[in-house]
Design a protein around this motif. Structure first.
Motif, PDB file in Angstrom:
ATOM      1  N   PHE A   1      39.758  39.371  44.395  1.00  0.00           N
ATOM      2  CA  PHE A   1      40.109  39.118  45.786  1.00  0.00           C
ATOM      3  C   PHE A   1      38.897  39.145  46.716  1.00  0.00           C
ATOM      4  O   PHE A   1      38.989  38.719  47.864  1.00  0.00           O
ATOM      5  N   GLY A   2      37.778  39.679  46.233  1.00  0.00           N
ATOM      6  CA  GLY A   2      36.618  39.817  47.104  1.00  0.00           C
ATOM      7  C   GLY A   2      36.872  40.798  48.232  1.00  0.00           C
ATOM      8  O   GLY A   2      36.373  40.619  49.346  1.00  0.00           O
ATOM      9  N   GLN A   3      37.638  41.856  47.951  1.00  0.00           N
ATOM     10  CA  GLN A   3      38.000  42.838  48.972  1.00  0.00           C
ATOM     11  C   GLN A   3      37.957  44.247  48.382  1.00  0.00           C
ATOM     12  O   GLN A   3      38.029  44.427  47.166  1.00  0.00           O
ATOM     13  N   PHE A   4      37.862  45.237  49.292  1.00  0.00           N
ATOM     14  CA  PHE A   4      37.971  46.629  48.897  1.00  0.00           C
ATOM     15  C   PHE A   4      39.433  47.049  48.918  1.00  0.00           C
ATOM     16  O   PHE A   4      40.170  46.747  49.865  1.00  0.00           O
ATOM     17  N   LEU A   5      39.843  47.752  47.877  1.00  0.00           N
ATOM     18  CA  LEU A   5      41.126  48.450  47.864  1.00  0.00           C
ATOM     19  C   LEU A   5      40.839  49.927  48.085  1.00  0.00           C
ATOM     20  O   LEU A   5      40.032  50.523  47.362  1.00  0.00           O
TER      21      LEU A   5
END
Length: 423
Positions: free
Chosen positions: A246-250
Motif C-alpha cells: 500500500f505504500g503506507q504505515f500501519l
C-alpha cells in the motif's frame, strides 16, 4: 571498505532444484553491433522502504543484474548478491552473500543491524510456493528459510554468538557441547516474531524505553487467578509497520479521550457498526465514558488503528483468562490474548486491507509478550463476512457458544501456525 563476505547458503537436495532457463542459441557470426549501439543500458531500480522507527531504507537493484542489491540507510551502505536455482525468492535455494561490508567501530551492533535489515527486505518479497515437490497434489510443505555461513563479519565468533543470542538464527544442533558453528539458519516466521527495536540502534535518533515481558506475579479477578498485567504505554505508537503493498504505515496506538472521542462516536452511530456493537448515542459524552471505562480496565485496553496516521478503526485488546470469554473457551493459557474489532472509515474497508490489519494485530500481540501462544476472537455467528476474513488470515473455528447477549463463533490462531504478517 573491506572485502569481507558473509554468505547465506542452503542445504536442500539438488533433486528439488529448478534449472535456470537456458539462453537462446545465436548464430555464430550474427552482427549485433548496430543493435547494441541503439540499446540503452538498463536503469537501476530504487525502492524506498521504511523501518519500524520510520527511518527510510533505500534498496537499489542493479538493472543489468537484478541479483545484486544495495542498501542505504542514513550514512550506512552495504551490498549483497543473490544466487539461486531459479528466479528468487525460492523456498530454500537462494544464496545471499555480502558483496561489500564496512566494519564499523561497534562491529557486533552493526552486524546485527545489517543482517536484520537484509532479512527485513528479503522476507517482504512475494512468498515462494511452500510445496517441497513442485506440481504434486498434496505435496509436503516447507518453511521459507535461509542458512548462514561463518564468514565475513561472522568470521568473528563473538558476532555469530551475538546474532544467535539475539534470536536471529538457530542451529540444527542445540547441544551445549557440540561446538559446531555451521548450519545456522533463519526462517520467515521466526524473523517476524522478533521485536525490531533492539536491532535498530545504529540508526535510532531517539530510543524507545526497553520493553521486556513483565515478571510473573499473580492476582485475582472475580475469583479467577491470573498474572498481574502490564500497563500499556500511553506515549507514541504501540505498533508501526511499513506496508509495501500500500505504500503506507500501519500503526496502532492507545486511544486518546480528547483526540478520539469524536471519531469513535461517529463510527458507533454508523448502522453497520451499531448492529454489532450497540453503542450508538446522540451525546458524545456517552462515547467518552465508554472509552474512559476501557482505559481504566485492568484486563483490556482500547487502541486506534491508523493508515498513515489517519484513524480507520477501533480495537480492544484483552487477556482471555480473566475475560468473560475465559469461561467459555477451552484450554485457556495465562497469556492468551483476544481482540474486538471495528472498522469505521468506509475508504479503509474491504478484503484488500482487512487481511493486512488483522495480521498486523496478531503480529502486535505476539510481539507484545512472547508468552502469548494463542489469539482468539468471538464474532457473532451471523457476521459471516468477518469470519471468512479470519479464516483467510489463518484462524480456525473451534466451536459456537452462547454468550448472554449473542451466539458467538470461537476463532483461534496459534503462534505455531502463524506464518507472519501480510506485507
Amino acid at each position: 571498505m573491506s572485502s569481507d563476505i558473509i554468505t547465506i547458503h542452503t542445504r536442500v537436495s539438488s533433486d528439488l532444484h529448478t534449472p535456470r532457463p537456458t539462453e537462446p542459441i545465436r548464430p555464430l557470426f550474427e552482427d549485433n553491433e548496430s543493435e547494441s549501439e541503439l540499446e540503452e543500458p538498463p536503469q537501476s531500480i530504487v525502492e524506498k522502504l521504511h523501518l519500524p522507527n520510520r527511518i527510510a531504507l533505500h534498496v537499489t537493484t542493479d538493472g543489468r543484474d537484478d541479483c545484486k542489491v544495495d542498501f542505504e540507510c542514513n550514512d550506512l551502505k552495504w551490498g549483497i548478491e543473490i544466487s539461486s536455482s531459479s528466479t528468487y525468492p525460492t523456498l530454500h535455494d537462494d544464496v545471499l552473500s555480502f558483496r561489500y561490508y564496512v566494519n564499523e567501530d561497534n562491529q557486533e551492533e552493526y552486524a546485527l543491524f545489517k543482517v536484520w535489515v537484509m532479512l527485513f527486505w528479503y522476507f517482504q518479497l512475494p512468498a515462494p510456493s511452500a510445496d517441497l515437490i513442485p506440481n504434486k497434489q498434496g505435496s509436503p510443505r516447507g518453511s521459507w528459510q535461509v542458512h548462514f555461513n561463518n564468514t565475513g563479519p561472522f568470521f568473528k565468533l563473538a558476532n555469530l554468538q551475538a546474532v544467535e543470542a539475539a534470536g536471529l538464527v538457530s542451529f540444527p544442533d542445540s547441544g551445549a557441547a557440540s561446538g559446531e558453528w555451521i548450519g545456522a539458519y533463519a526462517t520467515r516466521v521466526g524473523f517476524w516474531q522478533l521485536p525490531p527495536e533492539p536491532f535498530l540502534n545504529p540508526v535510532c535518533t531517539s530510543k524507545k524505553p526497553l520493553h521486556m515481558p513483565k515478571p510473573v506475579e499473580y492476582t485475582f479477578t472475580d475469583r479467577v487467578r491470573h498474572p498481574v498485567r502490564p500497563r500499556p504505554q500511553p506515549n507514541g505508537d504501540m505498533y508501526t509497520r511499513w506496508i509495501p503493498s500500500f505504500g503506507q504505515f500501519l500503526t496502532f496506538r492507545l486511544t486518546d479521550l480528547d483526540e478520539d472521542t469524536e471519531v469513535v462516536h461517529r463510527w458507533m452511530n454508523d448502522p453497520r457498526v451499531s448492529m454489532f456493537w450497540g453503542e450508538e448515542a446522540e451525546d458524545p459524552e456517552k462515547t467518552r465514558s465508554f472509552l474512559k471505562k476501557g482505559l481504566g480496565s485492568k484486563h483490556f485496553f482500547p487502541i486506534i488503528g491508523c493508515w498513515d496516521d489517519e484513524p480507520f478503526g477501533y480495537f480492544e485488546v484483552y487477556w482471555v483468562k480473566e475475560d468473560a470469554l475465559g469461561r467459555y473457551a477451552s484450554d485457556v493459557d495465562m497469556w492468551d490474548r483476544g481482540v474486538h474489532c471495528l472498522v469505521g472509515e468506509q475508504k479503509f474497508r474491504g478484503p484488500h486491507r482487512v487481511g493486512v490489519w488483522i495480521s498486523g494485530l496478531v503480529h502486535f500481540m505476539f510481539l507484545d509478550d512472547p508468552r502469548t501462544q494463542t489469539v482468539m476472537l468471538e464474532p457473532r455467528v451471523d457476521n459471516t463476512k468477518f469470519i471468512k476474513y479470519l479464516v483467510d488470515a489463518g484462524f480456525y473455528k473451534e466451536k459456537e457458544f452462547a454468550f448472554p447477549h449473542k451466539q458467538a463463533a470461537l476463532m483461534k490462531l496459534k503462534r505455531e501456525a502463524w506464518e507472519g504478517p501480510l506485507c
